[in-house]
Design an enzyme around this catalytic site. Sequence first.
Site, PDB file in Angstrom:
ATOM      1  N   HIS A 212       0.883  -1.178   0.000  1.00 27.63           N
ATOM      2  CA  HIS A 212       0.000   0.000   0.000  1.00 27.63           C
ATOM      3  C   HIS A 212       0.915   1.221   0.000  1.00 27.63           C
ATOM      4  O   HIS A 212       1.496   1.543   1.034  1.00 27.63           O
ATOM      5  CB  HIS A 212      -0.893  -0.001   1.222  1.00 27.63           C
ATOM      6  CG  HIS A 212      -1.718  -1.249   1.372  1.00 27.63           C
ATOM      7  ND1 HIS A 212      -1.233  -2.406   1.950  1.00 27.63           N
ATOM      8  CD2 HIS A 212      -3.002  -1.514   1.020  1.00 27.63           C
ATOM      9  CE1 HIS A 212      -2.200  -3.323   1.972  1.00 27.63           C
ATOM     10  NE2 HIS A 212      -3.276  -2.806   1.413  1.00 27.63           N
ATOM     11  N   HIS A 224      -8.813   1.289   7.585  1.00 28.64           N
ATOM     12  CA  HIS A 224     -10.232   1.042   7.332  1.00 28.64           C
ATOM     13  C   HIS A 224     -11.092   1.856   8.306  1.00 28.64           C
ATOM     14  O   HIS A 224     -12.265   2.121   8.019  1.00 28.64           O
ATOM     15  CB  HIS A 224     -10.557  -0.448   7.510  1.00 28.64           C
ATOM     16  CG  HIS A 224      -9.999  -1.325   6.428  1.00 28.64           C
ATOM     17  ND1 HIS A 224      -8.696  -1.773   6.428  1.00 28.64           N
ATOM     18  CD2 HIS A 224     -10.569  -1.819   5.303  1.00 28.64           C
ATOM     19  CE1 HIS A 224      -8.494  -2.520   5.349  1.00 28.64           C
ATOM     20  NE2 HIS A 224      -9.616  -2.557   4.650  1.00 28.64           N
ATOM     21  N   ASP A 298      -6.761   3.146  -2.795  1.00 28.40           N
ATOM     22  CA  ASP A 298      -7.343   2.140  -1.922  1.00 28.40           C
ATOM     23  C   ASP A 298      -8.831   2.468  -1.833  1.00 28.40           C
ATOM     24  O   ASP A 298      -9.282   3.521  -2.308  1.00 28.40           O
ATOM     25  CB  ASP A 298      -6.669   2.159  -0.544  1.00 28.40           C
ATOM     26  CG  ASP A 298      -6.745   0.800   0.153  1.00 28.40           C
ATOM     27  OD1 ASP A 298      -7.603  -0.019  -0.226  1.00 28.40           O
ATOM     28  OD2 ASP A 298      -5.946   0.560   1.078  1.00 28.40           O
TER      29      ASP A 298
END
Length: 972
Positions: A212, A224, A298
Amino acid sequence: MRYLSLILICSCFQFNCAQEQINNPLQSRDPIQQQKWVDSLYNSMSVEERIGQLYMVQVMSENSDAINNKVVDLIKKQHIGGVIYSNGGPYRQAKLNNKLQAASKIPLLVGMDAEWGLSMRLDSTYAFPWNMTLGAISDNKLVEVTGRLIGEHCKRLGVHFNFAPAVDINTNPKNPIIGNRSFGEDRDNVTEKGLAFMKGMQSAGTLANAKHFPGHGDTEDDSHYKLPTINFSAKRIDSIELYPYKELIKEGLSSVMVAHLNVPSLEKKSGLPSSLSKHIVTDILKDSLGFKGLIFTDALTMKGAANFNETGAIDLAAFLAGNDVLLMSEDVRIGTKKILDAYNKGEITEGRLAHSVKKILMAKYKVGLHDYSPVGLYNLSKELNRIEDDVLYEQLMESAITVVKNTNSVLPLRDIETKKIAYVALGDSKGSAFLDELKKYTKVHQIKADKLDGVIAKLQNYNTVVVGFHKSNDDPWKKFRFSQKEMAWLYEIARTNTVILDVFAMPYALNDLLSIENIEGIVMSYQNSRIAQEKSAQLIFGAIGAKGKLPVSTGKFFPVGAGETYNALLNLSYGLPERVGMDSQRLSRIDSIANHAIKNKMTPGIQLLVARKGKVIYNKNFGYHTYSKKNKVDSDDIYDLASLTKILATLPILMELEQQGSVSLDSKLGNLLAEYKSSNKKNVTLKKMLSHYAQLKPWIPFYYSTLDTVTKKPDPKYYRKKRSKGFDVEVTNTLFMRNDYKDSIQKTIIESELLSSLRYRYSDLPYYILKNYLEGFYDKSLDEITQDRFYKSLGANYTTYNPRRKFSLKDIVPTEVDNYYRYKKIHGYVHDMGAAMQGGIGGHAGVFSNANDVAKIMQMYLQKGFYGGKRYFKAKTLDKFTKCHYCHADNRRGIGFDKPQLGEEGPTCGCLSMTSFGHSGFTGTYAWADPEEEIVYIFLANRTYPQAGKNLLLRENIRTEIQRLIYEAIIE
């Protein structure tokens, strides 16, 4: 010369094309046609359609039709360019994918998170080991194969982009979201693994995605749920976190996913996520690193990004930052409108829009969407769960499992005859596969108690304790830490015992240990899958070597890269046929023959084992103990081996004596045993006698002389129903023979006539004679000699005479309902009457065992007398005894061992080498070893139950037909 010039021009063109593909990883093998397709399609699209291509929407095949129909609506009205699949199943996803593709004017680009395989999101699909496990492997070619196989799965399901590999360098043990998804904390190791994985996957036609960016490895927050902060300097990030991306980009990385991270050293605007930072996405990734592949955000629904701005505005911000694909927008309709408004206002130029959309279209062409075909449903499940996947999983776990501590070389366990081993399970997941595999090597008892004191008390009877720490293998985010209670138990067990700790969890579990001083051995097995458990047990006993290295440092005890290595001890390991050049499907044909034998009542049950090159590749059980079908045959059940006793008990003891010079093959009975000095057998040599070439009678029914001539039942002159003075020879638990009659048996043999001519004639008598000699030589029973000199050290703990004294009757397979001598069910007593009259201990019969133990002994023979780190015989000794010495006289036999037939009929399928050897037994047993193909084949049965009768196994060639199928399964 002109021809040579043409070759050079073509070679240069191919090189330039290949180089261009690396510089532009989205370029296909036919760049001119690709560009025509991209330009034509782009020019035919409206602005709204072009903007729609930027979006990849989440879809779940587990959702209802009503929910998924909304995606169809987005395809038709918002012209979205792709979908990312999440939870569901492969068949449902394939059908849904075909439906969505059919609804789209321009074929959809399909992505998935399949870091360790499709099972990351889908049921009924294959799960490969997590990246942390792969990080422990030294051989990067295995990681490349992992990438390729995952890529093949993705392609089969119509997935074009796999959002893998994660190349985050996990330097923070408390990282809640990366952890097991990282290859480790070492920059170079992560890079090498990521590069290998990428190459493998892209070679299968599935495009890779490094994530990432710019590095999610040192956070304690999950993006998240919130925006994590990376506080490293720009110099540190450039040299560590960005290093894998630089190397993968050089080698043709297709895409990058930008994370939602707060990186103050790279983005001056406070709290701006990296995914929305033009400096990070454009200036660093695109310009500084020269990346020309697709750039994905993302998921934009993640709180690390979604908390930053109003709905839709984040889509525009992400695009303006330089991203090409907007993943999982909160609201596509609002987002596309924001981007369209910016386009109409001139905030987004046509060039900027074309830049991203054409890259997306290039990717679509490269994955074959210019010639789209639906996902085929036929054989889908089978093709997503293949034998080659299992083969690789085995190889990966064997290469990853790491021995991190090995005080006084406690591992691998040797001299197992001196070990009393206990197993204690800790953790909240199952360790049954681990225990079952440990028990294949020697006796291992699981110790359980509600309280620590109870465990400690029970462990007093053991000198080695294997502690298995088992945590859930469901996903890489499961809890992995020791509880305070578990640590207290571990410390106390280790304080008073030799302990091997095996951790089936993330390496960071070791961080909880405050002391390891009293723990002699520590094994890191990384995962709690069945194969991980089995391979770890094999490693503990040295059946496989230790190869792994820790991919992360664990507390103060073990640095990254720690791991002791050792070679295998050459005892049996267990695995798949393909690992040793055999075909699983062909081998499975054995099942039909075994089932045929059971169905047609040739035997109530069967144990079957095949090993090749030291690896057990087939080990199955069929049928029941008896035709009443109450007890299914289990691998731990033991069978009466009948005449296999000759090569598994008497012969190895004699071979040992011959090897040390106590006897020779030319030794004569008259010189070995005083009672034979004046007999007609005084000049019979061991060589001739054991080659069945000594004119000895085939068989003498000794029991018959002890029956009442009228009733044909045991004569009270020779027997009692209970043990009493002078009647101590236990034939059964209700029949005890006179002690002195054993001498009568030997006397009968001494006085027996020789056959009239010298020719091959199979006989049991040599083994009556040798039993008498060997027990006199050692002043011990044959049972004691075999245990002390062979069985215990081989770990053949299921191999014994008189099994009723050691095993429960439920674990012993009965052999006959005797209606001619003992007049009862023969269960736990030897079937052979002559061996029964010797208290169950015969040189020719009497040993009971299971297929696994018999295989150990046969494998030791196959390995020229070496097994489990110990040499039992010299190679020349085995060569001498397994050689046919009288083939010129039409006698196929070796010394003690049977050999393949010299003509058309005989004991084998006729399809194996003449160097092979083995034996068969009256009860239906069979053991054979072939040095040339390195195959061991074991067949155990009780075909004599309930009555011996006709030998249908022999008549229908069941054992040799199975042998033929084994050889037909060889592929290399």
